[in-house]
Design a protein around this motif. Structure first.
Motif, PDB file in Angstrom:
ATOM      1  N   MET A  68      -5.407   1.709  -8.005  1.00  0.00           N
ATOM      2  CA  MET A  68      -6.101   0.457  -8.211  1.00  0.00           C
ATOM      3  C   MET A  68      -7.574   0.656  -7.871  1.00  0.00           C
ATOM      4  SD  MET A  68      -5.886  -3.260  -6.188  1.00  0.00           S
ATOM      5  CE  MET A  68      -4.605  -2.761  -5.150  1.00  0.00           C
ATOM      6  N   PRO A  69      -8.477   0.427  -8.822  1.00  0.00           N
ATOM      7  CA  PRO A  69      -9.910   0.489  -8.513  1.00  0.00           C
ATOM      8  C   PRO A  69     -10.279  -0.602  -7.511  1.00  0.00           C
ATOM      9  CG  PRO A  69      -9.551   0.580 -10.888  1.00  0.00           C
ATOM     10  CD  PRO A  69      -8.247   0.221 -10.250  1.00  0.00           C
ATOM     11  N   PHE A  70     -11.131  -0.241  -6.563  1.00  0.00           N
ATOM     12  CA  PHE A  70     -11.527  -1.171  -5.508  1.00  0.00           C
ATOM     13  C   PHE A  70     -13.004  -0.987  -5.206  1.00  0.00           C
ATOM     14  CE2 PHE A  70     -12.209  -1.895  -0.922  1.00  0.00           C
ATOM     15  CZ  PHE A  70     -11.898  -3.242  -0.865  1.00  0.00           C
ATOM     16  N   ALA A  71     -13.735  -2.094  -5.120  1.00  0.00           N
ATOM     17  CA  ALA A  71     -15.146  -2.059  -4.738  1.00  0.00           C
ATOM     18  C   ALA A  71     -15.359  -3.086  -3.636  1.00  0.00           C
ATOM     19  CB  ALA A  71     -16.035  -2.382  -5.931  1.00  0.00           C
ATOM     20  N   ASN A  72     -16.099  -2.694  -2.608  1.00  0.00           N
ATOM     21  CA  ASN A  72     -16.363  -3.575  -1.471  1.00  0.00           C
ATOM     22  C   ASN A  72     -17.873  -3.681  -1.295  1.00  0.00           C
ATOM     23  OD1 ASN A  72     -16.525  -4.926   0.954  1.00  0.00           O
ATOM     24  ND2 ASN A  72     -15.177  -3.547   2.051  1.00  0.00           N
ATOM     25  N   PHE A  73     -18.396  -4.874  -1.529  1.00  0.00           N
ATOM     26  CA  PHE A  73     -19.821  -5.147  -1.373  1.00  0.00           C
ATOM     27  C   PHE A  73     -20.026  -5.929  -0.081  1.00  0.00           C
ATOM     28  CE2 PHE A  73     -19.212  -4.553  -5.860  1.00  0.00           C
ATOM     29  CZ  PHE A  73     -20.329  -3.861  -6.267  1.00  0.00           C
ATOM     30  N   TYR A 106     -15.583  -0.559 -14.185  1.00  0.00           N
ATOM     31  CA  TYR A 106     -14.333   0.197 -14.027  1.00  0.00           C
ATOM     32  C   TYR A 106     -13.585   0.300 -15.355  1.00  0.00           C
ATOM     33  CZ  TYR A 106     -14.445   0.695  -8.932  1.00  0.00           C
ATOM     34  OH  TYR A 106     -14.757   1.054  -7.641  1.00  0.00           O
ATOM     35  N   VAL A 107     -13.582  -0.774 -16.137  1.00  0.00           N
ATOM     36  CA  VAL A 107     -12.924  -0.736 -17.442  1.00  0.00           C
ATOM     37  C   VAL A 107     -13.620   0.275 -18.348  1.00  0.00           C
ATOM     38  CG1 VAL A 107     -12.486  -2.072 -19.549  1.00  0.00           C
ATOM     39  CG2 VAL A 107     -11.963  -3.063 -17.311  1.00  0.00           C
ATOM     40  N   GLU A 108     -14.941   0.312 -18.281  1.00  0.00           N
ATOM     41  CA  GLU A 108     -15.705   1.276 -19.068  1.00  0.00           C
ATOM     42  C   GLU A 108     -15.322   2.712 -18.698  1.00  0.00           C
ATOM     43  OE1 GLU A 108     -20.358   2.155 -19.270  1.00  0.00           O
ATOM     44  OE2 GLU A 108     -19.889   0.008 -19.379  1.00  0.00           O
ATOM     45  N   ILE A 109     -15.105   2.948 -17.434  1.00  0.00           N
ATOM     46  CA  ILE A 109     -14.792   4.298 -16.957  1.00  0.00           C
ATOM     47  C   ILE A 109     -13.321   4.652 -17.172  1.00  0.00           C
ATOM     48  CG2 ILE A 109     -14.629   5.744 -14.891  1.00  0.00           C
ATOM     49  CD1 ILE A 109     -17.144   4.156 -13.874  1.00  0.00           C
ATOM     50  N   TYR A 110     -12.408   3.750 -16.762  1.00  0.00           N
ATOM     51  CA  TYR A 110     -10.977   4.057 -16.759  1.00  0.00           C
ATOM     52  C   TYR A 110     -10.202   3.502 -17.944  1.00  0.00           C
ATOM     53  CZ  TYR A 110     -11.683   5.511 -11.930  1.00  0.00           C
ATOM     54  OH  TYR A 110     -12.113   6.144 -10.803  1.00  0.00           O
ATOM     55  N   GLY A 111     -10.829   2.636 -18.709  1.00  0.00           N
ATOM     56  CA  GLY A 111     -10.127   2.037 -19.829  1.00  0.00           C
ATOM     57  C   GLY A 111      -9.598   0.656 -19.475  1.00  0.00           C
ATOM     58  N   GLU A 112      -9.112  -0.026 -20.477  1.00  0.00           N
ATOM     59  CA  GLU A 112      -8.665  -1.410 -20.337  1.00  0.00           C
ATOM     60  C   GLU A 112      -7.553  -1.571 -19.297  1.00  0.00           C
ATOM     61  OE1 GLU A 112      -9.120  -5.258 -20.756  1.00  0.00           O
ATOM     62  OE2 GLU A 112     -10.380  -3.864 -21.880  1.00  0.00           O
ATOM     63  N   ARG A 113      -6.788  -0.533 -19.066  1.00  0.00           N
ATOM     64  CA  ARG A 113      -5.685  -0.626 -18.108  1.00  0.00           C
ATOM     65  C   ARG A 113      -6.176  -0.957 -16.691  1.00  0.00           C
ATOM     66  NH1 ARG A 113      -6.891   4.804 -18.367  1.00  0.00           N
ATOM     67  NH2 ARG A 113      -6.780   5.953 -16.406  1.00  0.00           N
ATOM     68  N   ALA A 114      -7.442  -0.700 -16.402  1.00  0.00           N
ATOM     69  CA  ALA A 114      -7.994  -0.958 -15.070  1.00  0.00           C
ATOM     70  C   ALA A 114      -8.303  -2.431 -14.823  1.00  0.00           C
ATOM     71  CB  ALA A 114      -9.261  -0.132 -14.858  1.00  0.00           C
ATOM     72  N   ARG A 115      -8.479  -3.209 -15.885  1.00  0.00           N
ATOM     73  CA  ARG A 115      -8.923  -4.597 -15.726  1.00  0.00           C
ATOM     74  C   ARG A 115      -8.011  -5.411 -14.799  1.00  0.00           C
ATOM     75  NH1 ARG A 115     -12.593  -7.185 -18.393  1.00  0.00           N
ATOM     76  NH2 ARG A 115     -12.498  -5.774 -20.184  1.00  0.00           N
TER      77      ARG A 115
END
Length: 71
Positions: A1-6, A29-38
């Protein structure tokens, strides 16, 4: 699971700006990993209390961050 913490100074962003961070980060993240990341991308925007963080051994405040470099 992509995760970003600001982590941002408390009170510096409104709800619309936080939403933009979440939306644009998810799109990245979608740009990098594809639609499955959304559906699995988690974006956390944490507000840090004034004086609750530091850089280079110095505690920072909102007032200090607002100053221009030549102040």
């Amino acid at each position: 699971m992509p995760f970003a913490n600001f982590k941002v100074p408390a009170g510096t962003l409104d709800e619309k700006q936080k939403e933009e961070i979440a939306t644009r980060t998810t799109e990245l993240y979608v740009e990098i990993y594809g639609e499955r990341a959304r559906a699995n991308t988690m974006v956390l925007v944490e507000e840090v209390t004034d004086g609750g963080w530091g850089i280079g051994g110095n505690v920072l405040t909102r007032a200090m961050l607002a100053q221009s470099p030549e102040d």
